[in-house]
Design an enzyme around this catalytic site. Structure first.
Site, PDB file in Angstrom:
ATOM      1  N   LYS A  22      62.859   4.247  54.535  1.00 49.25           N
ATOM      2  CA  LYS A  22      61.804   4.681  55.462  1.00 49.25           C
ATOM      3  C   LYS A  22      61.696   6.200  55.495  1.00 49.25           C
ATOM      4  CE  LYS A  22      62.869   5.119  59.927  1.00 49.25           C
ATOM      5  NZ  LYS A  22      62.574   6.251  60.815  1.00 49.25           N
ATOM      6  N   ASN A  23      62.829   6.891  55.658  1.00 48.86           N
ATOM      7  CA  ASN A  23      62.771   8.336  55.886  1.00 48.86           C
ATOM      8  C   ASN A  23      62.456   9.132  54.618  1.00 48.86           C
ATOM      9  OD1 ASN A  23      63.150   7.924  58.555  1.00 48.86           O
ATOM     10  ND2 ASN A  23      65.317   8.504  58.582  1.00 48.86           N
ATOM     11  N   ARG A  94      57.071  10.607  65.235  1.00 51.07           N
ATOM     12  CA  ARG A  94      57.214  12.057  65.141  1.00 51.07           C
ATOM     13  C   ARG A  94      57.089  12.569  63.718  1.00 51.07           C
ATOM     14  NH1 ARG A  94      59.794  14.123  69.312  1.00 51.07           N
ATOM     15  NH2 ARG A  94      60.343  15.819  67.936  1.00 51.07           N
ATOM     16  N   CYS A 118      61.794  12.544  72.937  1.00 49.09           N
ATOM     17  CA  CYS A 118      61.836  11.105  72.681  1.00 49.09           C
ATOM     18  C   CYS A 118      63.185  10.575  73.139  1.00 49.09           C
ATOM     19  CB  CYS A 118      61.573  10.792  71.212  1.00 49.09           C
ATOM     20  SG  CYS A 118      62.963  11.118  70.161  1.00 49.09           S
ATOM     21  N   ARG A 123      64.019  17.236  70.570  1.00 46.90           N
ATOM     22  CA  ARG A 123      63.422  17.303  69.233  1.00 46.90           C
ATOM     23  C   ARG A 123      62.213  18.224  69.107  1.00 46.90           C
ATOM     24  NH1 ARG A 123      63.250  11.401  66.665  1.00 46.90           N
ATOM     25  NH2 ARG A 123      63.451  12.541  64.727  1.00 46.90           N
ATOM     26  N   ASP A 306      72.290   8.736  61.870  1.00 46.35           N
ATOM     27  CA  ASP A 306      71.581   7.449  61.824  1.00 46.35           C
ATOM     28  C   ASP A 306      72.518   6.256  61.609  1.00 46.35           C
ATOM     29  OD1 ASP A 306      69.264   8.827  62.251  1.00 46.35           O
ATOM     30  OD2 ASP A 306      68.503   8.650  60.202  1.00 46.35           O
ATOM     31  N   ILE A 328      74.191  15.945  66.381  1.00 46.81           N
ATOM     32  CA  ILE A 328      72.817  16.220  65.912  1.00 46.81           C
ATOM     33  C   ILE A 328      71.795  16.054  67.035  1.00 46.81           C
ATOM     34  CG2 ILE A 328      71.041  15.623  64.199  1.00 46.81           C
ATOM     35  CD1 ILE A 328      73.577  16.759  62.906  1.00 46.81           C
ATOM     36  N   ARG A 398      60.445  -0.850  63.347  1.00 46.73           N
ATOM     37  CA  ARG A 398      60.008   0.462  62.862  1.00 46.73           C
ATOM     38  C   ARG A 398      60.794   0.870  61.618  1.00 46.73           C
ATOM     39  NH1 ARG A 398      59.938   5.118  67.038  1.00 46.73           N
ATOM     40  NH2 ARG A 398      59.237   6.072  65.116  1.00 46.73           N
TER      41      ARG A 398
HETATM   42  C1  EPZ Z   1      65.137  13.094  60.462  1.00 49.12           C
HETATM   43  O1  EPZ Z   1      64.588  13.506  61.716  1.00 49.12           O
HETATM   44  C2  EPZ Z   1      65.094  11.585  60.442  1.00 49.12           C
HETATM   45  N1  EPZ Z   1      63.715  11.141  60.575  1.00 49.12           N
HETATM   46  C3  EPZ Z   1      65.943  11.030  61.569  1.00 49.12           C
HETATM   47  O2  EPZ Z   1      65.946   9.630  61.445  1.00 49.12           O
HETATM   48  C4  EPZ Z   1      67.375  11.552  61.414  1.00 49.12           C
HETATM   49  O3  EPZ Z   1      68.147  11.114  62.505  1.00 49.12           O
HETATM   50  C5  EPZ Z   1      67.380  13.077  61.356  1.00 49.12           C
HETATM   51  O4  EPZ Z   1      66.482  13.537  60.306  1.00 49.12           O
HETATM   52  C6  EPZ Z   1      68.747  13.673  61.106  1.00 49.12           C
HETATM   53  O5  EPZ Z   1      69.258  13.181  59.910  1.00 49.12           O
HETATM   54  C7  EPZ Z   1      62.918  11.107  59.508  1.00 49.12           C
HETATM   55  O6  EPZ Z   1      63.312  11.458  58.409  1.00 49.12           O
HETATM   56  C8  EPZ Z   1      61.548  10.593  59.690  1.00 49.12           C
HETATM   57  P1  EPZ Z   1      66.022  17.181  62.127  1.00 49.12           P
HETATM   58  P2  EPZ Z   1      64.175  15.011  61.976  1.00 49.12           P
HETATM   59  O7  EPZ Z   1      64.791  18.035  62.099  1.00 49.12           O
HETATM   60  O8  EPZ Z   1      63.570  15.555  60.737  1.00 49.12           O
HETATM   61  C9  EPZ Z   1      66.752  19.842  66.073  1.00 49.12           C
HETATM   62  C10 EPZ Z   1      65.984   7.372  62.266  1.00 49.12           C
HETATM   63  O9  EPZ Z   1      66.596   6.667  63.096  1.00 49.12           O
HETATM   64  N2  EPZ Z   1      65.524  20.560  65.682  1.00 49.12           N
HETATM   65  O10 EPZ Z   1      67.010  17.340  61.036  1.00 49.12           O
HETATM   66  O11 EPZ Z   1      63.372  15.045  63.208  1.00 49.12           O
HETATM   67  C11 EPZ Z   1      66.445  18.425  66.525  1.00 49.12           C
HETATM   68  O12 EPZ Z   1      66.037  18.393  67.861  1.00 49.12           O
HETATM   69  C12 EPZ Z   1      65.738   8.818  62.579  1.00 49.12           C
HETATM   70  O13 EPZ Z   1      65.554   6.952  61.190  1.00 49.12           O
HETATM   71  C13 EPZ Z   1      65.114  21.653  66.392  1.00 49.12           C
HETATM   72  O14 EPZ Z   1      65.750  22.076  67.367  1.00 49.12           O
HETATM   73  O15 EPZ Z   1      65.600  15.653  62.226  1.00 49.12           O
HETATM   74  C14 EPZ Z   1      67.749  17.729  66.252  1.00 49.12           C
HETATM   75  O16 EPZ Z   1      68.607  17.945  67.340  1.00 49.12           O
HETATM   76  C15 EPZ Z   1      65.692   9.244  63.957  1.00 49.12           C
HETATM   77  N3  EPZ Z   1      63.970  22.297  66.005  1.00 49.12           N
HETATM   78  C16 EPZ Z   1      68.283  18.430  65.013  1.00 49.12           C
HETATM   79  O17 EPZ Z   1      67.582  19.690  64.947  1.00 49.12           O
HETATM   80  C17 EPZ Z   1      63.237  21.884  64.926  1.00 49.12           C
HETATM   81  O18 EPZ Z   1      62.208  22.514  64.611  1.00 49.12           O
HETATM   82  C18 EPZ Z   1      68.072  17.675  63.699  1.00 49.12           C
HETATM   83  O19 EPZ Z   1      66.703  17.378  63.534  1.00 49.12           O
HETATM   84  C19 EPZ Z   1      63.668  20.771  64.201  1.00 49.12           C
HETATM   85  C20 EPZ Z   1      64.822  20.109  64.584  1.00 49.12           C
END
Ligand code: EPZ
Length: 419
Positions: A22-23, A94, A118, A123, A306, A328, A398
C-alpha cells in the site's frame, strides 16, 4: 459497517502470498501526474486507500481504468484540469498530500488541504513544505489549504530535519521535473522510497542514491509513461509472521524480499522463532511460546512503527516482560486498552509500554481505531480462547487486502459479518 468474528486458539499453518505494498502504491500511482503518457501499474492492492487515490486522480481529470480484482490499474494524466486535493479526501487519506510535488513540478500550481491530526498523532507536513520551498515553490496557507505555485522549480540542496517518508516522496517527485540538479539530504530510506525511485526511473527520471541518506536527482524536461510492478508489502508479511508466531504455528509468506523486513525478523528470532529467509519468501516456525523482547521503533532500517502494534499483541502472550518504545508517532498506543479487554497486561508510561506476557488471552468484543491497531487486535483474537469480534474493520480494509480470506486459508476460524 462490517465486523470480524474470530474463534481463537488455532495455530496458523500454510503458505500465503503477500499483496502489493500500500505505502509504495499510493505515491507511485500519484507519480502518474508527472507524465502525459499512459502508466500501467501491476500488483496494485485492492484496498480502500487505493480507491480513494484513484478517485482523487479522476477528479483531477486523469483517465483511470482499474481492474483491482486483478491488481492492475492504467492512468493517463494527459488532461489535468483540477489542481486541488480537497479536505474531504485528504482527511480520509493523508497520503494524498504528495500530489503537491508532482502538480507543482508539471503544472506550476497546486492546492491541497492541510490534513489536520489523526488517530496516531498530529502529523504536520512542515518538512514537505520547507523542501518544496527550497526548490523555489511559493507557499501560503489559506482557509485550511496549502496553496503552492512556482513558475519553474529549480534544483537545490534540501536537507530534511527528519527523514520523513512523505516529505522525501513529495520532494523527490517535485525534483524529477525541476531545472537542474537536486541533492536531498537526510532522506527516508524506507523500501517504499526505493520503489518510488524505481517507478520514477521507469518514467525516465534521472535519480540515484535511493535507500541511502542522500538522493541525487537531475531534473528532466519531461517524463514518459511506464509499465511498473509494485513491490510486495513488508508490513503485511510481518503481520502474517507475527500471527503465526503468536498462535504457535508455522507459516511461509511469498512474494517478499527478506532484506526489507530484517529488523523485525531479528526480533522474531530473539524471541525464539525459527526464521528461514528465501529469495522471495520467508518462513517462520514457532518452537514454543515467544520470549519477551524489547523493541524501539525507528526510521528504516530500524524496527518499523507500522509493526509495533502487531508485535505488542505477540508480546502479550510471551513469557516475561518487555518494553515497547514508540518514537515515530506520539499517540500510537490506541490498541492497548483494546488488547487489555482480551486480558493482556500492559502499562503505558509516556511513549513506553510495559507488557507482562500472559499464558492465555480470552475473547472479547473490540473496537479498531486505526489500521495497524486493527491488525494487532486480529492477532490478539487469533490467540485468545473463545470468540473475539473486531468492530470498525474499515480500518483494516484500508491496508490489508482480503485479510480474513488469507487467514482462513492458513486455518484461522475467522469470518466477516455485516453489522
Ligand atoms: C508513512 O507516513 C506511512 N504512510 C506510515 O504508514 C508510516 O507509519 C510512516 O511513514 C513511518 O514509517 C504512507 O506511506 C502512506 P513520516 P508519513 O512523514 O509519510 C513527523 C500505515 O499504517 N512529521 O515519516 O506520514 C510525523 O508527524 C501508516 O500504513 C513532521 O513532524 O510518515 C511523524 O511523527 C500510518 N512533519 C514522523 O515525522 C512533517 O512534515 C514520521 O512521519 C512530516 C512528518
Amino acid at each position: 459497517m462490517d465486523k470480524i468474528k474470530i474463534t481463537g486458539g488455532v495455530p496458523l499453518h500454510g503458505s500465503v502470498q503477500v499483496s502489493g505494498a500500500k505505502n509504495a502504491a499510493l505515491p507511485i500511482l500519484i507519480a502518474s501526474l508527472l507524465v502525459e503518457g499512459k502508466c500501467t501499474f501491476r500488483r496494485v492492492p485492492q484496498l480502500q486507500d487505493i480507491r480513494t487515490t484513484l478517485k482523487l486522480l479522476s477528479q483531477m481529470g486523469a483517465e483511470v481504468s482499474s481492474d483491482l480484482e486483478n491488481n492492475q490499474v492504467e492512468i493517463t494524466c494527459a488532461q489535468i484540469t483540477q489542481f486541488e486535493a480537497p479536505y474531504d479526501l485528504v482527511r480520509t487519506m493523508r497520503a494524498s498530500v504528495v500530489v503537491l510535488g508532482p502538480l507543482l513540478a508539471r503544472f506550476g500550481h497546486a492546492k491541497v488541504s492541510l490534513p489536520g491530526g489523526c488517530a496516531i498523532g498530529a502529523r504536520p507536513i512542515n518538512y514537505h513544505l520547507v523542501g518544496l520551498e527550497r526548490l523555489g515553490a511559493e507557499i501560503r496557507l489559506e482557509d485550511g489549504y496549502v496553496i503552492a505555485s512556482a513558475k519553474k522549480l529549480k534544483g537545490a540542496t534540501v536537507a530534511f530535519e527528519f527523514p520523513s517518508v512523505g516529505a522525501t516522496e513529495n520532494v523527490m517527485m517535485a525534483a524529477v521535473l525541476a531545472e537542474g540538479e537536486s541533492v536531498l539530504e537526510n532522506c527516508a530510506k524506507e523500501p517504499e522510497i526505493v520503489d518510488l525511485a524505481r517507478a520514477l526511473r521507469a518514467m525516465g527520471a534521472d535519480i540515484e542514491g535511493e535507500g541511502t541518506e542522500q538522493i541525487r536527482i537531475r531534473g528532466k524536461r519531461s517524463l514518459h509513461g511506464c509499465d511498473f510492478e509494485i513491490m510486495g508489502d513488508r508490513i503485511e508479511a510481518g503481520t502474517f509472521l507475527a500471527a503465526a508466531f503468536a498462535t504457535g504455528g508455522e507459516v511461509e509468506v511469498r512474494g517478499i524480499g527478506p532484506e526489507c523486513l530484517e529488523a523485525v525478523l531479528l526480533k522474531f528470532e530473539e524471541s525464539g522463532a525459527k526464521v528461514t529467509r528465501g529469495q522471495n519468501s520467508l518462513h517462520l516456525a514457532s518452537p514454543g511460546t515467544p520470549k519477551a523482547v524489547d523493541i524501539t521503533t525507528q526510521p528504516y532500517p530500524g524496527f518499523p512503527t507500522d509493526m509495533q502494534a502487531q508485535f505488542m499483541a505477540l508480546m502479550a502472550v510471551s513469557t516475561g516482560a518487555s518494553i515497547i518504545t514508540e518514537t515515530i508517532f506520539e499517540n500510537r498506543f490506541m490498541h492497548v486498552p483494546e488488547l487489555a479487554r482480551l486480558g493482556a497486561d500492559i502499562t503505558i508510561r509516556g511513549n513506553n509500554a510495559l507488557i507482562r506476557g500472559k499464558p492465555r488471552l480470552t475473547g472479547a468484543p473490540l473496537m479498531a481505531t486505526d489500521l495497524r491497531a486493527s491488525a494487532s487486535l486480529v492477532i490478539g483474537g487469533l490467540c485468545a480462547e473463545g470468540e473475539t469480534t473486531v468492530h470498525r474493520v474499515y480500518h483494516l480494509d484500508r491496508g490489508y487486502e482480503k485479510m480474513e480470506t488469507k487467514l482462513r486459508a492458513l486455518g484461522a476460524r475467522i469470518e466477516r459479518l455485516s453489522e
